[in-house]
Enzyme design. Structure first.
Site, PDB file in Angstrom:
ATOM      1  N   ILE A 190       0.718  -1.283   0.153  1.00  0.00           N
ATOM      2  CA  ILE A 190       0.030   0.426  -0.274  1.00  0.00           C
ATOM      3  C   ILE A 190       1.516   0.895  -0.271  1.00  0.00           C
ATOM      4  CG2 ILE A 190      -1.625   1.367   1.593  1.00  0.00           C
ATOM      5  CD1 ILE A 190      -3.204  -1.228   2.116  1.00  0.00           C
ATOM      6  N   THR A 211       1.746   0.857   8.279  1.00  0.00           N
ATOM      7  CA  THR A 211       1.467  -0.314   8.260  1.00  0.00           C
ATOM      8  C   THR A 211       0.295  -1.508   9.140  1.00  0.00           C
ATOM      9  OG1 THR A 211       2.497  -0.066  10.198  1.00  0.00           O
ATOM     10  CG2 THR A 211       3.722   0.586   8.965  1.00  0.00           C
ATOM     11  N   LYS A 271      -5.396  -0.124  11.144  1.00  0.00           N
ATOM     12  CA  LYS A 271      -6.602  -0.144  13.017  1.00  0.00           C
ATOM     13  C   LYS A 271      -5.473  -0.299  13.296  1.00  0.00           C
ATOM     14  CE  LYS A 271      -7.980  -3.191   9.476  1.00  0.00           C
ATOM     15  NZ  LYS A 271      -7.503  -2.738   7.906  1.00  0.00           N
ATOM     16  N   GLU A 328      -9.674   7.298   6.886  1.00  0.00           N
ATOM     17  CA  GLU A 328     -10.300   6.629   5.878  1.00  0.00           C
ATOM     18  C   GLU A 328     -10.595   5.419   5.630  1.00  0.00           C
ATOM     19  OE1 GLU A 328     -13.896   6.555   4.600  1.00  0.00           O
ATOM     20  OE2 GLU A 328     -13.653   9.030   4.350  1.00  0.00           O
ATOM     21  N   VAL A 358     -11.300   1.498   7.125  1.00  0.00           N
ATOM     22  CA  VAL A 358     -12.511   1.110   7.166  1.00  0.00           C
ATOM     23  C   VAL A 358     -13.028   0.880   5.266  1.00  0.00           C
ATOM     24  CG1 VAL A 358     -15.236   0.743   7.312  1.00  0.00           C
ATOM     25  CG2 VAL A 358     -12.810   1.272   8.968  1.00  0.00           C
ATOM     26  N   GLY A 403      -4.303 -14.057  -4.878  1.00  0.00           N
ATOM     27  CA  GLY A 403      -3.967 -13.082  -4.609  1.00  0.00           C
ATOM     28  C   GLY A 403      -5.036 -12.134  -3.208  1.00  0.00           C
ATOM     29  N   ASP A 417     -10.423  -8.947  11.697  1.00  0.00           N
ATOM     30  CA  ASP A 417     -10.180  -7.839  10.420  1.00  0.00           C
ATOM     31  C   ASP A 417     -11.543  -6.572  10.670  1.00  0.00           C
ATOM     32  OD1 ASP A 417      -8.249  -6.261   9.114  1.00  0.00           O
ATOM     33  OD2 ASP A 417      -9.442  -5.976   7.502  1.00  0.00           O
ATOM     34  N   LYS A 456     -13.487  -3.213  12.018  1.00  0.00           N
ATOM     35  CA  LYS A 456     -13.643  -2.231  11.422  1.00  0.00           C
ATOM     36  C   LYS A 456     -15.045  -1.993  12.403  1.00  0.00           C
ATOM     37  CE  LYS A 456     -11.854  -4.149   7.123  1.00  0.00           C
ATOM     38  NZ  LYS A 456     -11.462  -3.986   5.398  1.00  0.00           N
TER      39      LYS A 456
END
Ligand code: ADP
Ligand code: ASP
Ligand code: MG
Length: 918
Positions: free
Chosen positions: A570, A651, A675, A702, A705, A760, A774, A778
Site C-alpha cells: 500500500i 503499516t 486499524k 478514512e 474501513v 491473491g 479484521d 472495522k
C-alpha cells in the site's frame, strides 16, 4: 517646506554648541588646507577637524547672527550655490556585494556609464565584508589582541589587489598612495586604542568608515577610466547628522544642503561618486549612519537633490514577500507603498535600511530595488500606492504584502491588579526602560490594564528587568504589582500590507494559520494604522510560523512535509500515486506535497528538500540508513522550512500506532489505513481523539474501513449534521465478500478459499481473513466513531476458521485440512437457499442496544447485500433520517490502488484544512 534651504536663524543662535565655538581661537590658514583634504588623517584629524569645525561654525554662526537681523547671508549663500536640483538627477546606491570584487566594481562602472540621466550621484558601500573587517580591527585592538596588525594588513591587501586589477598609471599611483597613508594612520590610531584598551564611539566610527572611502575612490577612478568626468565625494564633508541614540542619527537636512551646495561649487560634476554610511556631526566629528546605513545615505542624497529616482542595487531581484533565505517560495513584490516598505524594513527585512523611506517620501521620489546580478529583473518599485494594483499579479487578492521577522528578543511582562486605573504607570514603566537606553520594539496592553507587555532586544532585557524591579520595588512589595516577568528567546513576526486596513478577517486568517501550524502566540500588537500586525512567538517556532503564514496568504504553495512509514504494497502504491500526481497538484491546486522520508522496518531514507519519487525504491535499497522511527520523526518534522508535517502510517503495526498520540502532541498530523490505534484499547483511543479535538492537528483514517470508499466521512457527515445512527451493517471485507459471492451452486467453501488464495485475494494465511478479526476491528472503529464505548473483546465474532485448524502450523497445512470442514457451511448455505436467501459475512453496529457483532447472516435474494459481486464492500447506514431506506455506500473496498487512493484523499483533505485553495 520640510527641508528648507534657509535655516531658521533662531535655531542657530540658540545652539549652545555653536555659541561655544564663538569664543574659540581661529586659524584660517591651517583650517582651509585641512577642510579641503578629502582623505583625512586620523589622529591629527580629530584635533584638526574640530579646529576646522570651530572655524566653520564660527563663520556660519556669524552669518546667521546677521541672518537673524537681515536674512542677507543665507540668501547670499543660496545665490552663490550652483547645484541644480530636480529630475535631471538620478541617485544610485550600490551595496557591498555589488562592489565585492574588482570585476563587480567594473560592472558597476558600466551601469553608471550606461545610465543616460543628465546628472548622477552614486552612493557606494564598502566592498563586501570590509565593514565587518574594520569593526573587527577595533575589537581586536581594544581587546589588546596583537592580531589587529595582521588583520589590518589583510584590509590593505584586499584594496591594493583590487586597485591593481582596476587601475593603472597615475590613478593607481594616486589611490595607492592615499591607501598607504590611510593605513598608516589607522595603524597609529589602532595602536592608541590598543594602549587605551578602549575605543570611543567616534574613534570607532572614524575607523570603520574607511571601507566606503576606498570603494568610492576606486569606483570614481574606474568611471573616469571610461572617459567620464567624475568626482568622488567624502560625504563627511556634506552629510551632517545629529546622533540621537547609540544606534540612530537624524540628518540635518538644511545644514547638509548648504554643505552640498558648497561642495558642488568647489567640485562641480555631472557624475559624483559618494561614500555611503559615513557622515559628520554638526561639530564635524566623523560619524556613521550605523550598520547598513548606505541605503539611508542614498535616500538623503536623493532628497537633497530632489532626484527623480533612487535605485538601490543589491544581490536580490527586489523586495521579497519574506526573507528569501527563510522562505524559499517567497515572491518578488513588484510594488510597495512607502509605508509598506518602511514596515517591512523596520521589522527586519534587511534588504532596506528602515530609515531609507522618510527622506524620499517627502518629495515622492520613488525607490527601485534592483539586482546587479540580474539586470533583466525589473525589481521592486517603492512609491505612492499605484492606482492600478493589478500589476501585482501574484498577490492580486492578498491584503498582506509581506512578512518579516526580528529575532533575539525578550518579552517583559509587568503585571498586577494595582495597575488598573492608575495614571502614569505606563509612563513609569517606559521611563525606566528609556533610562537604561533599551529599545522597545513592540508594546501590548490589554484593556483590563492588569498587565503591560513589551518586547526588547534580548541583550537589553537584564538591564530593563533590573530597572523595573528597582523602580517598582515598593509596588511589588505591597503586592500592587505581582511580577515583572521575562520571557526569553522570543521572535517577532510581522505581517505588512496597506490593504489590511480595509480588509476584515486578515488577523483571523493569520492567527488561524499559526494555530494550524500548532504555534503558540505570546503577544499581539496591531497599530491603528493597520498596516502591520505583529505577533511575538517562541524563537524556535519563528521560521515555521513565517512559512505557515506565508503559504496561508497564497504567497506560496501549501507545502506539507510528509514521512511515509511502511513502503509495502500500500505504501509503495501511495508513493507511486504521489509521484504521478505531484506536478498536477502543484500546478493546478497550489499544493506542494514533499515526501521528506520513507522508512521501512529495516532501512529509511531522508531528504532535506524532498525525495525524488521516481527513484525512492533505489534510494531505499542503495542509500538507506538503519531505520529509527524517532530519528525519522525528528528529521521529517524538524524541517523548519515547511510549516506542516504529516506522518502516513501504511503499516499494520500496533507499535507504530502507539506513537500517534506523541506525534499529534508535537503538532504532527497523522494519516493512516492502520486499524490498530482506533480499534486498540479504548482508553488510549479516547485519549487520542480528545487530543485531536483540542488541537489543530489532524488525524485522518478514512482508509481503515472500506479502503477508498467514503465510509468514515459519510458517518461523520451524518453525525455532524445532527442525524442519529441507529444501525450500521455491512460487508466490510473484500475477501469475505468475494468468498461468499462465489460460494454458490455446488462449489465447496474450501474450493472457493483455495481459488481466492491463488488469485491473491486473501492474506498469505487465509485464516487472517477467516478469523473475522479484521472485520471486528472495522466494526469497533465505526462503533466508536458513532459514540459507542466498546472494546474489541466486547464483540462476539463468528470465526470461519474451524476450531481444530486454529493451531495449524502453516497456511499450507491449514489449506490441506480445510476441506474436512466443508460440510457445516454447505449445510448452512443449503438451508438459506431453501428459504430464498444467501449467506453473507457481515459486521453490525447496533447503536440502539450499544453493541456490535460479526456474524454470518442470511439475506433475501433481493436484498442489496445479496446482489454483490466480486470483492465489493457494502455498508448500510440506518439513521433517524435514513430509516425506511438506509443510506448505502458500495464499491471496491480492498486492493492496493483503492486503499492508497483513500490515503491520498486524506492527504488532500489535510491540505485543504491547512488552507489550500478549493
Ligand atoms: P546590500 O549589501 O546590498 O545592502 P543587504 O545584505 O543589506 O545588501 O540586503 C540584501 C539582502 O537582504 C538579501 O540578500 C536578502 O537575503 C535579505 N533580505 C531579507 N529580507 C528580505 C526581503 N523581504 N526581500 C529581499 N531581501 C531580503
Ligand atoms: N558598509 C556599511 C555596513 O556594512 C554600510 C552599508 O553597507 O550599508 O554596515
Ligand atoms: Mg543593505
Amino acid at each position: 517646506m520640510a527641508f528648507s534651504s534657509t535655516i531658521s536663524s533662531s535655531r542657530i543662535v540658540h545652539s549652545p554648541a555653536a555659541l561655544a565655538y564663538q569664543s574659540k581661537p581661529n586659524n584660517n590658514q591651517n583650517n582651509k588646507k585641512i577642510f579641503h583634504c578629502r582623505s583625512f588623517s586620523p589622529l591629527p584629524f580629530i584635533s584638526r577637524l574640530s579646529y576646522a569645525s570651530r572655524r566653520q561654525k564660527g563663520e556660519s554662526l556669524n552669518k546667521h547672527i546677521l541672518a537673524s537681523v537681515t536674512d542677507i547671508s543665507v540668501d547670499k549663500l543660496t545665490e552663490e550655490a550652483h547645484i541644480p536640483k530636480g529630475q535631471m538627477w538620478s541617485v544610485h546606491k550600490f551595496g557591498g556585494t555589488c562592489v565585492g570584487t574588482s570585476q563587480r566594481i567594473k560592472n558597476v562602472g558600466e551601469i553608471i556609464v550606461n545610465d543616460d540621466t543628465e546628472r548622477k550621484l552614486i552612493v557606494v558601500s564598502a566592498m563586501s565584508k570590509v565593514t565587518d573587517m574594520m569593526y573587527d580591527l577595533i575589537y581586536k585592538a581594544q581587546s589588546r589582541n596583537d592580531s589587529y596588525l595582521s588583520a589590518l594588513d589583510a584590509v590593505f591587501e584586499k584594496h591594493q589587489l583590487t586597485a591593481c586589477d582596476l587601475l593603472d598609471g597615475d590613478e593607481l599611483a594616486g589611490f595607492l598612495s592615499r591607501l598607504h597613508h590611510d593605513i598608516n594612520n589607522l595603524k597609529a590610531m589602532l595602536r592608541a586604542i590598543y594602549i587605551a584598551g578602549h575605543a570611543t564611539e567616534s574613534f570607532t566610527d572614524f575607523v570603520v568608515g574607511h571601507g566606503e572611502l576606498w570603494s568610492a575612490q576606486m569606483l570614481a577612478a574606474v568611471v573616469r577610466k571610461n572617459g567620464i568626468d567624475c568626482k568622488w565625494m567624502d560625504t563627511r564633508e556634506v552629510l551632517i547628522v545629529n546622533p540621537t541614540s547609540s544606534n540612530q542619527v537624524d540628518p540635518d537636512f538644511s545644514e547638509s544642503e548648504k554643505r552640498l551646495e558648497k561642495w558642488f561649487s568647489q567640485s562641480p560634476s555631472n557624475t559624483i561618486i559618494a561614500t555611503g554610511f559615513i557622515a559628520s556631526t554638526p561639530d564635524n566629528i566623523p560619524t556613521t549612519l550605523k550598520r547598513d546605513g548606505s541605503d539611508f545615505s542614498a535616500a538623503i542624497m536623493g532628497a537633497l537633490l530632489r532626484a527623480h529616482q533612487v535605485t538601490i542595487w543589491t544581490d536580490v531581484d527586489g523586495v521579497y514577500s519574506a526573507d528569501p533565505r527563510k522562505v524559499s517560495e517567497a515572491v518578488i513584490l513588484r510594488t510597495l507603498s512607502y509605508q509598506e516598505a518602511w514596515e517591512m524594513s523596520y521589522f527586519g527585512a534587511n534588504v532596506l535600511h528602515p530609515r531609507t523611506i522618510i527622506p524620499v517620501m517627502r518629495y515622492d521620489i520613488p525607490i527601485v530595488i534592483r539586482n546587479i546580478f540580474n539586470l533583466s529583473a525589473p525589481g521592486t518599485m517603492i512609491c505612492r500606492p499605484p492606482v492600478d494594483e493589478n500589476e501585482d499579479e501574484q498577490i492580486i487578492d492578498s491584503p498582506v504584502k509581506g512578512f518579516a521577522t526580528i529575532d533575539n528578543l525578550a518579552l517583559v511582562n509587568v503585571e498586577g491588579t494595582g495597575m488598573a486605573g492608575v495614571p502614569g504607570t505606563a509612563n513609569a514603566i517606559f521611563g525606566a526602560v528609556k533610562d537604561v537606553g533599551a529599545n522597545v520594539i513592540m508594546i501590548s496592553q490589554a484593556s483590563s490594564e492588569h498587565s503591560v507587555c513589551f518586547a526588547v532586544p534580548e541583550k537589553e532585557v537584564k538591564a530593563v528587568a533590573e530597572a523595573l524591579e528597582s523602580k517598582f520595588r515598593e509596588a511589588l512589595n505591597a503586592g500592587r504589582l505581582s511580577q515583572v516577568a521575562i520571557v526569553p528567546n522570543c521572535s517577532i513576526l510581522a505581517a505588512v500590507g496597506q490593504k489590511m486596513a480595509s480588509t476584515p478577517g486578515v488577523s483571523a486568517t493569520l492567527f488561524n494559520a499559526l494555530a494550524k501550524a500548532n504555534i503558540n502566540i505570546r503577544a499581539i500588537a496591531q497599530g491603528c494604522s493597520e498596516y502591520n500586525i505583529t505577533v511575538v512567538l517562541k524563537r524556535e517556532d519563528c521560521i515555521r510560523a513565517l512559512r505557515a503564514v506565508h503559504s496561508r496568504f497564497y504567497l506560496s504553495r501549501t507545502t506539507i512535509a510528509m514521512g511515509i512509514i511502511g513502503p509495502g504494497l500500500i505504501g509503495a502504491t501511495l508513493l507511486d500515486q504521489l509521484r504521478d500526481q505531484a506536478a498536477v497538484l502543484k500546478e493546478d491546486f497550489n499544493i506542494d506535497l514533499r515526501v521528506m522520508g520513507v522508512t521501512g522496518s529495516r532501512t529509511m531514507v531522508l531528504s532535506d528538500t524532498g525525495i525524488d519519487l521516481s527513484t525512492w525504491r533505489e534510494l531505499l535499497k542503495e542509500k538507506g540508513e538503519v531505520a529509527d522511527l524517532e530519528k525519522f520523526t525528528q528529521l521529517v518534522h524538524g524541517n523548519h522550512f515547511i510549516p506542516n508535517t504529516v506522518l502516513v502510517d501504511c503499516t499494520a503495526d500496533s507499535n507504530v500506532a502507539s506513537r500517534y498520540h506523541d506525534w499529534l502532541r508535537r503538532g504532527i498530523h497523522v494519516i493512516t489505513p492502520n486499524k490498530k490505534a482506533n480499534s486498540g484499547p479504548l482508553d488510549q483511543y479516547l485519549k487520542l481523539r480528545s487530543l485531536q479535538r483540542k488541537s489543530y492537528t489532524h488525524y485522518f483514517y478514512e482508509a481503515t474501513v472500506g479502503a477508498g470508499l467514503p465510509i468514515i466521512s459519510t458517518l461523520r457527515g451524518l453525525l455532524e449534521t445532527g442525524d442519529h445512527i441507529l444501525r450500521i451493517e455491512g460487508i466490510f471485507s473484500g475477501t469475505l465478500s468475494y468468498l461468499f459471492n462465489s460460494f454458490v451452486g455446488t462449489r465447496s467453501f474450501s474450493e472457493v478459499v483455495a481459488e481466492a488464495k491463488e488469485a491473491g485475494y486473501t492474506e498469505p494465511d487465509p485464516r487472517d481473513d477467516l478469523s473475522g478479526t479484521d472485520v471486528a476491528r472495522k466494526v469497533i472503529i465505526l462503533a466508536r466513531e458513532s459514540g459507542l464505548k466498546l472494546e474489541l473483546s466486547d464483540l462476539p465474532v463468528r470465526s470461519l476458521v474451524p476450531e481444530p485448524l486454529k493451531a495449524c502450523a502453516s497456511a499450507e497445512e491449514f489449506m490441506k485440512q480445510l476441506p474436512q470442514f466443508d460440510e457445516e457451511l454447505a449445510k448452512q448455505r443449503q438451508e438459506a437457499e431453501d428459504a430464498g436467501e444467501v449467506l453473507r459475512y457481515v459486521g453490525v453496529v447496533d447503536a440502539i442496544n450499544k453493541e456490535g457483532r460479526v456474524e454470518l447472516r442470511r439475506y433475501k435474494k433481493d436484498h442489496p447485500f445479496a446482489q454483490l459481486s466480486g470483492s465489493d464492500n457494502i455498508i448500510a447506514f440506518t439513521t433517524k433520517r435514513y430509516k425506511e431506506q438506509p443510506l448505502i455506500v458500495r464499491g471496491p473496498g480492498a486492493g492496493a490502488q483503492v486503499t492508497a487512493g483513500g490515503i491520498f484523499s486524506d492527504i488532500l483533505r489535510l491540505a485543504s484544512y491547512l488552507g489550500a485553495p478549493s
